[in-house]
Scaffold this active site. Structure first.
Site, PDB file in Angstrom:
ATOM      1  N   HIS A 233     -19.744  28.635 -14.318  1.00 24.91           N
ATOM      2  CA  HIS A 233     -19.484  29.134 -15.498  1.00 24.91           C
ATOM      3  C   HIS A 233     -20.065  30.523 -15.583  1.00 24.91           C
ATOM      4  O   HIS A 233     -19.650  31.261 -16.815  1.00 24.91           O
ATOM      5  CB  HIS A 233     -20.358  28.257 -16.506  1.00 24.91           C
ATOM      6  CG  HIS A 233     -21.754  28.215 -16.366  1.00 24.91           C
ATOM      7  ND1 HIS A 233     -22.372  27.472 -15.509  1.00 24.91           N
ATOM      8  CD2 HIS A 233     -22.549  28.909 -17.194  1.00 24.91           C
ATOM      9  CE1 HIS A 233     -23.884  27.410 -15.628  1.00 24.91           C
ATOM     10  NE2 HIS A 233     -23.886  28.281 -16.808  1.00 24.91           N
TER      11      HIS A 233
ATOM     12  N   LYS B 243     -20.973  37.157 -14.419  1.00 26.65           N
ATOM     13  CA  LYS B 243     -22.220  37.938 -14.252  1.00 26.65           C
ATOM     14  C   LYS B 243     -22.191  38.994 -13.069  1.00 26.65           C
ATOM     15  O   LYS B 243     -23.199  39.672 -12.907  1.00 26.65           O
ATOM     16  CB  LYS B 243     -23.474  36.981 -14.201  1.00 26.65           C
ATOM     17  CG  LYS B 243     -23.687  36.228 -15.405  1.00 26.65           C
ATOM     18  CD  LYS B 243     -25.208  35.715 -15.478  1.00 26.65           C
ATOM     19  CE  LYS B 243     -25.459  35.359 -16.994  1.00 26.65           C
ATOM     20  NZ  LYS B 243     -26.649  34.233 -16.989  1.00 26.65           N
TER      21      LYS B 243
ATOM     22  N   HIS C 198     -20.224  38.758 -20.058  1.00 23.87           N
ATOM     23  CA  HIS C 198     -20.089  37.652 -18.957  1.00 23.87           C
ATOM     24  C   HIS C 198     -19.003  36.653 -19.179  1.00 23.87           C
ATOM     25  O   HIS C 198     -18.218  36.303 -18.085  1.00 23.87           O
ATOM     26  CB  HIS C 198     -21.211  37.350 -18.189  1.00 23.87           C
ATOM     27  CG  HIS C 198     -22.083  36.280 -18.931  1.00 23.87           C
ATOM     28  ND1 HIS C 198     -22.745  36.148 -19.980  1.00 23.87           N
ATOM     29  CD2 HIS C 198     -21.946  34.960 -18.516  1.00 23.87           C
ATOM     30  CE1 HIS C 198     -23.121  35.017 -20.309  1.00 23.87           C
ATOM     31  NE2 HIS C 198     -22.655  34.294 -19.583  1.00 23.87           N
TER      32      HIS C 198
END
Ligand SMILES: [Fe+2]
Length: 335
Positions: A199, A203, A228
């Site tokens: 998830h 990033k 992100h």
């Protein structure tokens, strides 16, 4: 399949009517190419399967000790690898089709056709079973490879950002527990697990010192971090997952009252998987150590989701999370 051309086919005939069994014996002797074993009941058939596993089974559905589809299920359980052809006296296609839904390869109607038809049907059943098994094996392998790849991607991100090492895996674990408690379907749970494992993949686009910097971040750095979820969506949106993984990633920071990001959507516009992910994410993040603070523990995390139940978080998901943790205790304790 080469074996079929040379060696005789070991066929188990399960038939309680001696006249019918005799007829098949005579027909197959004329046709040739078979080594026939006979059983007159389910019990005898089971014993025969143990003594000498056949290449195929020709099965009468009404036996003294078992009837109808129960016969099919019992034989399939006793010999899952063996192809089964139903041998039925009822001129009823529906029975044959039902038997195929129960895992049989084909059916023959008694009194129709000759030894050659039986031979052709049995040979074809053996081939079809082999193809089915191969296909099933391939599908299972593909599924395993998909999960292994997702795990590898998850690990890649966490290696770069050691402060969140294990974060996605722990979130996936808790999300799965919540989803299971809420009664999501198996397919939804697979998707939830997969989405949770990656998830935070977006990033990868955040400079690593932003992620590991102790103390408060500047508004500009914070804006980069907030990017992100949209970046993660962009990374996975073209992967044809059988689940809404891209949406889960995109929406995991959306909040029920519309105060989240990136789009500020709320309520049911956020898919259920993302609503579960949001709760699991926050609970894990608060319970664990972060560069800018020590671990706060599970109780602080649960207070946080309770306080924001109905505003940030779906109250049903919060309730499920509290119940699950009440039942199992701190889900991250073992780590
Ligand atoms: Fe996130």
């Amino acid at each position: 399949m080469q074996m079929l051309a040379s060696a005789p086919i070991k066929l188990l005939l399960v038939e309680d009517n001696p006249g019918d069994a005799r007829l098949v014996q005579i027909m197959l002797r004329e046709t040739g190419g078979f080594r026939l074993t006979c059983a007159a009941s389910l019990a005898e058939a089971r014993q025969s399967l143990l003594d000498s596993p056949p290449d195929a089974i020709l099965l009468d559905l009404s036996l003294p000790d078992c009837q109808g589809m129960d016969t099919v299920d019992a034989i399939r359980k006793a010999a899952p690898q063996a192809p089964v052809v139903i041998f039925t006296g009822l001129n009823d296609e529906a029975v044959g089709l039902r038997a195929m839904q129960h895992g049989c390869q084909d059916y023959l109607v008694k009194g129709q056709g000759d030894g050659n038809l039986i031979r052709r049907t049995v040979v074809y059943a053996i081939e079809r079973k082999a193809v089915d098994e191969e296909r099933r094996g391939n599908a299972e392998q593909l599924k395993r490879v998909l999960l292994q790849t997702v795990r590898a991607v998850s690990l890649t991100l966490e290696m770069r950002d050691p402060y969140t090492a294990g974060h996605q895996r722990r979130v996936a674990q808790l999300a799965l527990m919540i989803g299971t408690h809420m009664g999501l379907s198996d397919i939804q749970l697979e998707g939830l697990h997969t989405g949770a494992l990656i998830h935070d993949i977006g990033k990868i686009n955040v400079p690593s010192d932003f992620l590991s910097r102790p103390g408060k971040l500047s508004p500009a750095a914070f804006a980069v971090i907030r990017q992100h979820s949209a970046d993660g969506f962009e990374i996975v949106q073209d992967i044809e997952f059988p689940w809404p993984v891209a949406k889960m990633i995109l929406q995991h920071h959306e909040r029920m009252d519309g105060t989240g990001y990136p789009h500020g959507i709320g309520g049911d516009d956020i898919i259920i998987e993302a609503r579960i992910l949001a709760v699991a994410d926050v609970v894990e993040a608060i319970s664990s150590h972060r560069p800018y603070r020590p671990a706060l523990g599970i109780d602080v995390a649960l207070d946080e989701i309770k306080r924001h139940s109905g505003t940030h978080f779906d109250p049903m998901v919060v309730a499920a999370c509290l119940e699950v943790i009440e039942k199992v205790g701190d889900p991250f304790k073992a780590e």
